[in-house]
Enzyme design. Structure first.
Site, short mmCIF file in Angstrom:
data_model
loop_
_atom_site.label_atom_id
_atom_site.label_comp_id
_atom_site.label_asym_id
_atom_site.label_seq_id
_atom_site.Cartn_x
_atom_site.Cartn_y
_atom_site.Cartn_z
N VAL A 1 -10.58 -26.63 69.58
CA VAL A 1 -9.98 -25.35 69.98
C VAL A 1 -11.06 -24.27 70.04
CG1 VAL A 1 -8.33 -23.57 69.29
CG2 VAL A 1 -7.74 -25.99 69.05
N HIS B 1 16.00 -60.30 48.41
CA HIS B 1 16.24 -60.51 49.83
C HIS B 1 17.62 -59.98 50.20
CE1 HIS B 1 16.20 -62.39 53.76
NE2 HIS B 1 17.42 -62.86 53.51
N VAL C 1 -2.25 -34.22 57.80
CA VAL C 1 -0.95 -34.47 57.16
C VAL C 1 0.07 -33.40 57.56
CG1 VAL C 1 0.07 -35.12 54.98
CG2 VAL C 1 -2.38 -35.20 55.23
N GLY D 1 -4.73 -29.42 64.51
CA GLY D 1 -4.98 -30.33 63.39
C GLY D 1 -3.95 -31.44 63.33
N ALA E 1 -3.14 -25.88 61.14
CA ALA E 1 -3.09 -26.81 60.00
C ALA E 1 -4.39 -27.59 59.95
CB ALA E 1 -1.89 -27.75 60.14
N VAL E 2 -5.47 -26.88 59.58
CA VAL E 2 -6.82 -27.46 59.65
C VAL E 2 -7.40 -27.72 58.26
CG1 VAL E 2 -7.33 -26.48 61.91
CG2 VAL E 2 -7.84 -25.15 59.86
#
Ligand code: FAD
Ligand code: NAD
Length: 473
Positions: free
Chosen positions: A246, A452, A192, A189, A277-278
């Site tokens: 997979v 800046h 995230v 996966g 992590a799917v």
């Protein structure tokens, strides 16, 4: 013994504990029930986010970033740190201490707000009744409440082709606690969690391979940002393989053998450890929603209306347990809104303006729509972007990868989406969120003075670029 409350909140994650505190602030008699036990078997508040999610993962991301910078970034600044050593035990202990500080902090907040915090597994009984089974022995406690808020969160999705054993094959909890840096780490996966843990262990020395079933990288993100991020993350050493489905994972000696198929056919890789992590799914285990007439959808999420009210009178649901992005800040804002509604106030959440952040380095952040979403909806838009290569501050700090992209309605100039790939995108995106919450146009940002030299000037330049008048590119 029966205890009567105005509101009982089930779950003390960022949804539940925030709802509880807001309810108490509004004068409601509130109780918060939570079932979480830490590694030592002690109740710990804060849910997934504080115990095994947002907080420990960011602690490790920061620690591993320092380690990586000392070795790879500082020499370019003329700083030679000599023989840099990694003390992984200390790094993990620091992460655990951060978690303890924050979970105890939540307990302190609940005490300060005079909320009753109850440890145990809550189940619904209908008619405003909740039963709490304590951890270990002890009597079941019966509670009644005018309102009940379900904030039971989410758990990792399991896949039969790679069963988690908590040792060689782990989920996000195991990936926070490897006792040694795995030489070869596989991750299933490239979402995230895959990218964040891939970054942590890659920086600490693992060879990381990420197998992702989809052909597209981060399909929810803007294409330009996703393409740049993929290029940079691969350059950092993450071997991200797209279109890799997979087919199986098995243990052989000290190794995990992972089979997958891609356009080229069947392949096999060997890893020391594998992280699955799917995705995550709503958690209602032990809650018995049906007993109270609370309906679930086809994905097992609690069905709610636009005010987070469930199909049962007086029962509300928030956070990962309901539809929408599984994010801590989304859960918390729903918690606040529900507490305010219960107290008879008006409350509103704009689900169109929820920021996303992926804490790779550079970070990936966005709010609002992508170009692809606007195209699909037939909304005419204009966009402007500014690369950090042209930013004085980015040059000074050596952080020149990345870009800011602002998308606006072609007719009204209202900002519809902002996409950032930058060293501190998690902080930069806040300006865009506020601007969008106030219905700002790109002209509003273009006419706002930005200090800046800062990375935030890139937001200013991207807004100017929408009208073709960026100055520094
Ligand atoms: P949870 O935090 O899951 O809490 C639910 C609580 O309810 C748990 O304590 C559970 O024990 C308890 N509970 C469940 N059922 C019962 C019951 N019947 N009785 C009593 N108690 C019960 N999100 C971000 O926004 N930013 C991030 O950086 C981020 N990083 C993450 C990293 C990882 C590795 C993971 C896994 C997730 C991350 N998330 C992040 C997602 C975030 O953790 C969730 O969106 C958030 O925790 C959801 O909050 P919640 O309150 O809905 O549920
Ligand atoms: P995800 O949905 O982000 O990513 C899962 C990925 O796995 C997807 O890209 C999917 O295509 C892929 N996948 C699914 N099945 C597969 C298979 N059999 N083989 C190969 N690839 C497969 O889920 P996640 O990374 O597990 O994270 C879960 C959720 O937790 C996130 O969606 C997010 O809501 C939350 N989270 C948020 C943060 C953050 O805000 N920074 C961090 C971590 C987690």
């Amino acid at each position: 013994m029966v205890d009567n409350f105005d509101v009982v909140i089930i779950g003390a994650g960022p949804g539940g504990y925030v709802a509880t505190i807001r309810a108490a602030q509004l004068g409601l008699r509130a109780a918060c029930v939570d079932a979480w036990l830490d590694a030592r078997g002690k109740p710990a508040l804060g849910g997934t986010c504080l115990n095994v999610g947002c907080i420990p993962s960011k602690a490790l991301l920061d620690s591993s970033h320092h380690y990586h910078n000392v070795r790879h970034l500082l020499p370019a600044h003329g700083i030679e740190a000599g023989d840099v050593k990694l003390d992984l035990r200390k790094m993990l202990a620091r992460k655990d201490k951060v978690v303890r500080t924050l979970t105890r902090g939540v307990a302190g907040l609940l005490r300060k707000n005079k909320v009753e915090s109850i440890a145990g597994l809550a189940s619904l009984k209908g008619g405003g009744r909740v039963e709490v089974a304590p951890h270990g022995s002890g009597d079941v406690r019966a509670l009644t409440a005018r309102h009940i808020v379900l904030a039971t969160g989410s758990v990792p999705i399991r896949i039969p082709v790679a069963e988690v054993d908590g040792d060689r094959i782990v989920d996000n909890e195991g990936a926070l606690a490897f006792s040694e840096v795995p030489k070869r780490l596989g991750i299933i996966g490239a979402g995230v969690i895959g990218l964040e843990f891939g970054s942590v262990w890659g920086r600490l020395g693992s060879e990381v391979t990420i197998l992702e079933a989809l052909d597209d990288f981060l399909p929810a993100a803007d294409r330009r940002v996703a393409d740049e991020a993929l290029k940079v993350l691969r350059r950092q050493g993450l071997d991200i393989r797209l279109g890799a489905r997979v087919t199986g994972a098995r243990l052989q000696g000290d190794a995990v053998l992972v089979g997958y198929e891609d356009a080229g056919g069947a392949r096999e890789c060997e890893f020391e450890r594998l992280v699955v992590a799917v995705g995550r799914r709503a958690n209602t285990e032990g809650l018995d929603p049906a007993a109270a007439g609370v309906e679930l959808d086809d994905h097992g999420r609690i069905v709610v209306d636009e005010h987070c009210h469930t199909t049962a009178d007086g029962i509300w649901a928030i956070g990962d347990a309901v539809a929408g992005p599984m994010l801590a800040h989304k859960a918390s804002e729903e918690g606040v809104a529900v507490a305010e509604r219960i107290a008879g106030r008006a409350a509103h959440i704009d689900h169109d303006i929820i920021p996303w952040v992926i804490y790779t380095h550079p970070e990936i952040a966005w709010v609002g729509k992508t170009e692809a979403e606007l195209d699909a909806a037939g909304i005419a838009h204009r966009e402007g972007s500014f690369p950090f290569l042209a930013s004085g501050r980015a040059q000074g700090s050596g952080e020149t990868d990345g870009v800011v992209k602002v998308i606006a309605d072609a007719a009204t100039d209202r900002i519809l989406g902002v996409h950032v790939f930058a060293a501190n995108a998690s902080e930069l995106i806040a300006e865009a969120v506020v601007a969008m919450a106030f219905d700002a146009s790109t002209e509003d940002i273009a006419r706002t003075i930005h200090a800046h030299p800062t990375l935030a000037e890139a937001m200013h330049e991207a807004a100017l670029a929408v009208d073709g008048r960026a100055v520094h590119i």
